[in-house]
Scaffold this motif. Structure first.
Motif, mmCIF file in Angstrom:
data_model
loop_
_atom_site.group_PDB
_atom_site.id
_atom_site.type_symbol
_atom_site.label_atom_id
_atom_site.label_comp_id
_atom_site.label_asym_id
_atom_site.label_seq_id
_atom_site.Cartn_x
_atom_site.Cartn_y
_atom_site.Cartn_z
ATOM 1 N N ARG A 76 0.810 -1.227 0.000
ATOM 2 C CA ARG A 76 0.000 0.000 0.000
ATOM 3 C C ARG A 76 0.839 1.272 0.000
ATOM 4 O O ARG A 76 0.372 2.329 -0.414
ATOM 5 N N SER A 77 2.082 1.167 0.443
ATOM 6 C CA SER A 77 2.944 2.350 0.474
ATOM 7 C C SER A 77 3.639 2.604 -0.862
ATOM 8 O O SER A 77 4.361 3.601 -1.008
ATOM 9 N N PHE A 78 3.410 1.709 -1.831
ATOM 10 C CA PHE A 78 4.022 1.885 -3.152
ATOM 11 C C PHE A 78 3.598 3.242 -3.725
ATOM 12 O O PHE A 78 2.406 3.550 -3.799
ATOM 13 N N PRO A 79 4.545 4.059 -4.158
ATOM 14 C CA PRO A 79 4.212 5.438 -4.552
ATOM 15 C C PRO A 79 3.520 5.584 -5.899
ATOM 16 O O PRO A 79 2.847 6.585 -6.155
ATOM 17 N N GLY A 80 3.672 4.596 -6.773
ATOM 18 C CA GLY A 80 3.092 4.713 -8.113
ATOM 19 C C GLY A 80 1.711 4.103 -8.217
ATOM 20 O O GLY A 80 1.013 3.884 -7.221
ATOM 21 N N ASP A 81 1.298 3.815 -9.456
ATOM 22 C CA ASP A 81 -0.018 3.236 -9.703
ATOM 23 C C ASP A 81 -0.101 1.818 -9.152
ATOM 24 O O ASP A 81 0.871 1.057 -9.183
ATOM 25 N N LYS A 82 -1.286 1.481 -8.683
ATOM 26 C CA LYS A 82 -1.610 0.125 -8.249
ATOM 27 C C LYS A 82 -2.973 -0.208 -8.847
ATOM 28 O O LYS A 82 -3.768 0.685 -9.150
ATOM 29 N N TYR A 83 -3.255 -1.503 -8.997
ATOM 30 C CA TYR A 83 -4.493 -1.890 -9.656
ATOM 31 C C TYR A 83 -5.220 -3.003 -8.914
ATOM 32 O O TYR A 83 -4.592 -3.848 -8.256
ATOM 33 N N VAL A 84 -6.530 -2.985 -9.041
ATOM 34 C CA VAL A 84 -7.358 -4.095 -8.593
ATOM 35 C C VAL A 84 -8.097 -4.609 -9.829
ATOM 36 O O VAL A 84 -8.660 -3.820 -10.609
ATOM 37 N N VAL A 85 -8.057 -5.914 -10.034
ATOM 38 C CA VAL A 85 -8.609 -6.515 -11.251
ATOM 39 C C VAL A 85 -9.567 -7.638 -10.877
ATOM 40 O O VAL A 85 -9.270 -8.451 -9.997
ATOM 41 N N CYS A 86 -10.698 -7.664 -11.552
ATOM 42 C CA CYS A 86 -11.664 -8.747 -11.358
ATOM 43 C C CYS A 86 -11.562 -9.731 -12.512
ATOM 44 O O CYS A 86 -11.580 -9.335 -13.685
ATOM 45 N N PRO A 210 1.994 -3.171 -8.899
ATOM 46 C CA PRO A 210 1.312 -4.055 -7.939
ATOM 47 C C PRO A 210 -0.171 -4.201 -8.271
ATOM 48 O O PRO A 210 -0.860 -3.207 -8.518
ATOM 49 N N THR A 211 -0.634 -5.439 -8.280
ATOM 50 C CA THR A 211 -2.005 -5.733 -8.716
ATOM 51 C C THR A 211 -2.597 -6.852 -7.865
ATOM 52 O O THR A 211 -1.925 -7.847 -7.587
ATOM 53 N N THR A 212 -3.856 -6.683 -7.482
ATOM 54 C CA THR A 212 -4.594 -7.733 -6.792
ATOM 55 C C THR A 212 -5.729 -8.204 -7.683
ATOM 56 O O THR A 212 -6.516 -7.390 -8.176
ATOM 57 N N ILE A 213 -5.800 -9.511 -7.889
ATOM 58 C CA ILE A 213 -6.813 -10.098 -8.761
ATOM 59 C C ILE A 213 -7.698 -11.037 -7.943
ATOM 60 O O ILE A 213 -7.198 -11.913 -7.235
ATOM 61 N N ASN A 214 -9.001 -10.823 -8.037
ATOM 62 C CA ASN A 214 -9.962 -11.719 -7.394
ATOM 63 C C ASN A 214 -11.070 -12.074 -8.369
ATOM 64 O O ASN A 214 -11.284 -11.395 -9.380
ATOM 65 N N ASN A 215 -11.793 -13.124 -8.034
ATOM 66 C CA ASN A 215 -12.913 -13.578 -8.844
ATOM 67 C C ASN A 215 -14.168 -12.724 -8.606
ATOM 68 O O ASN A 215 -14.312 -12.077 -7.570
#
Length: 431
Positions: A76-86, A210-215
């Motif tokens: 969460r402290s990453f300074p650039g873009d982060k993504y959440v993907v379904c 950084p990316t989090t992928i969930n169903n």
């Protein structure tokens, strides 16, 4: 398709009402109250993630990985873009639950993804939707437009300092894009082929960020957890198997469709909800978690409960929750031939063991089914499978091997009969 009316995701949803998917209908059912609760109370991100962890929500796409734990991997402290993907690339044979979520209750998914973005400090999200359900994609786009117009997406959501926008992206029907790194490649406009791991998406995902992928079903379960609490969600299921789960039942049942039931419900009860066996036939076999899950004999399934741990201990997996029911008239050789053909066709071809092995498995099973089987074919299937499983970038090779191993283990007599007698044990059809 049936939707069990007491489920968490479909609680209060009247699927016969053509407007049940709209923002107004969702809000009338208490929709977006969970998001409002977080924003107005300025709930710390750690508390949100902890609540999802405590709910024991496990990934509903196949692997069953703890959702809250996956969220905690996001830097969460990453300074650039982060993504959440379904991952809505629902292509597993027998699986048709996620499209019903997006068709009848899309705002549950949208709210779940917004909450995930809030918890992980993400500003941009994508929903990758299977390309062969384009009408579902269009409905989801309409739901996104409603959410944006209501100030639920975009800058300063609900007057807060939290900003997040969500976009839909449709695939092109490739089964391999259901694998999360192949999905990311496709989302980036590249050929949908799996990536080597590590690095994992949590550190190097979409566009190398950084990316989090969930169903789909995983995200759609989150609003209930935040609104009513992790304890209520957990108690709706059983320990280590929190909440309800959507099961797509197909095959030889009287009422095929989607049924949302508490995890831990006996399979016998689920079968009864689906109207029991069609034409009063005897239950022969069940694939409990989509076509890649090992098949189990009917008598074994009748003693099991529908949860991750019970199915795993029996030698299969809950997977996506696609329950394929087969009656006494099914030729198991023919059924396996069809599954083997699917995996042969859907291999992306990147890894030699999968590219060559899936075709090899299919050709051997095909000749057994067509009366040309050889005495050493079953040993050959075992050998080929052993040289595929665990030796490729992604799990498609394993998915192709699991049915072969389980079919030939539990129903070996039928395969031997085909080879020795050049005819089917079930209906005595001559080749």
């Amino acid at each position: 398709m049936a939707i069990f009316e007491k489920g968490i995701i479909f609680e209060g949803v009247d699927t016969s009402d053509q407007s049940c998917w709209t923002l107004a209908a969702y809000q009338a059912r208490g929709g977006y109250s969970a998001l409002r609760k977080l924003v107005e109370n300025k709930t710390p991100q750690d508390e949100v993630i902890a609540e999802v962890k405590n709910s024991s929500l496990r990934g509903r796409g196949g692997a069953g990985f703890p959702t809250g734990l996956k969220w905690s991997f996001m830097p969460r402290s990453f300074p650039g873009d982060k993504y959440v993907v379904c991952n809505s690339d629902e292509g597993e044979p027998g699986t048709f639950k996620d499209r019903d979520i997006m068709w009848y209750n899309p705002h549950a998914l949208i709210e779940g993804m917004i909450i995930a973005a809030y918890a992980m400090g993400v500003k941009t999200g994508y929903n990758y939707i299977h390309g062969e359900i384009f009408e579902v994609y269009e409905r989801f786009e309409a739901a996104l437009a409603e959410a944006r117009a209501a100030g639920l997406l975009g800058d300063n959501i609900l007057g807060s300092e939290f900003s997040f926008d969500l976009f839909a992206h449709h695939g092109y029907g490739a089964y391999i894009c259901g694998e999360e790194t192949a999905l990311l490649e496709s989302l980036e406009g590249k050929k949908g082929q799996p990536r080597f791991k590590p690095p994992f998406p949590a550190s190097f995902g979409l566009y190398g960020k950084p990316t989090t992928i969930n169903n789909t079903e995983s995200f759609a379960s989150v609003p209930f957890i935040i609104k009513d609490g992790a304890t209520n969600f957990l108690e709706a299921g059983k320990p280590n198997n929190g909440g309800t789960k959507l099961f797509s039942i197909s095959g030889h049942v009287n009422r095929p469709g989607n049924y949302e039931i508490p995890l831990g419900t006996p399979f016998a009860a689920l079968l009864e909800m689906a109207g029991g066996m069609k034409n009063g036939k005897k239950l022969k076999a069940v694939i409990p978690g989509g076509s890649s899950a090992p098949v189990l004999p009917g008598e074994v399934m009748m003693d099991l409960t529908m949860d991750y741990d019970s199915i795993s201990k029996a030698g299969s997996m809950l997977g996506s929750g696609a329950v394929i029911v087969m009656n006494e008239d099914v030729c198991m050789v023919k059924a396996l031939e069809r599954l083997a053909y699917f995996y042969h066709e859907e291999s992306c071809g990147q890894c030699t063991p999968c590219r060559e092995g899936t075709g090899w498995l299919y050709r051997v099973i095909h000749r057994i089914e067509n009366g040309l089987g050889r005495p050493d074919d079953l040993d050959l299937l075992t050998s080929v499978g052993n040289n595929m499983a665990g030796k490729t970038i992604c799990a498609l090779a394993d998915a192709a091997v699991f049915p072969v191993r389980s079919f030939t283990k539990h129903f070996r007599q039928e395969f031997e009969y085909h080879i020795e007698n050049k005819k089917c044990l079930v209906d005595h059809k001559w080749f």
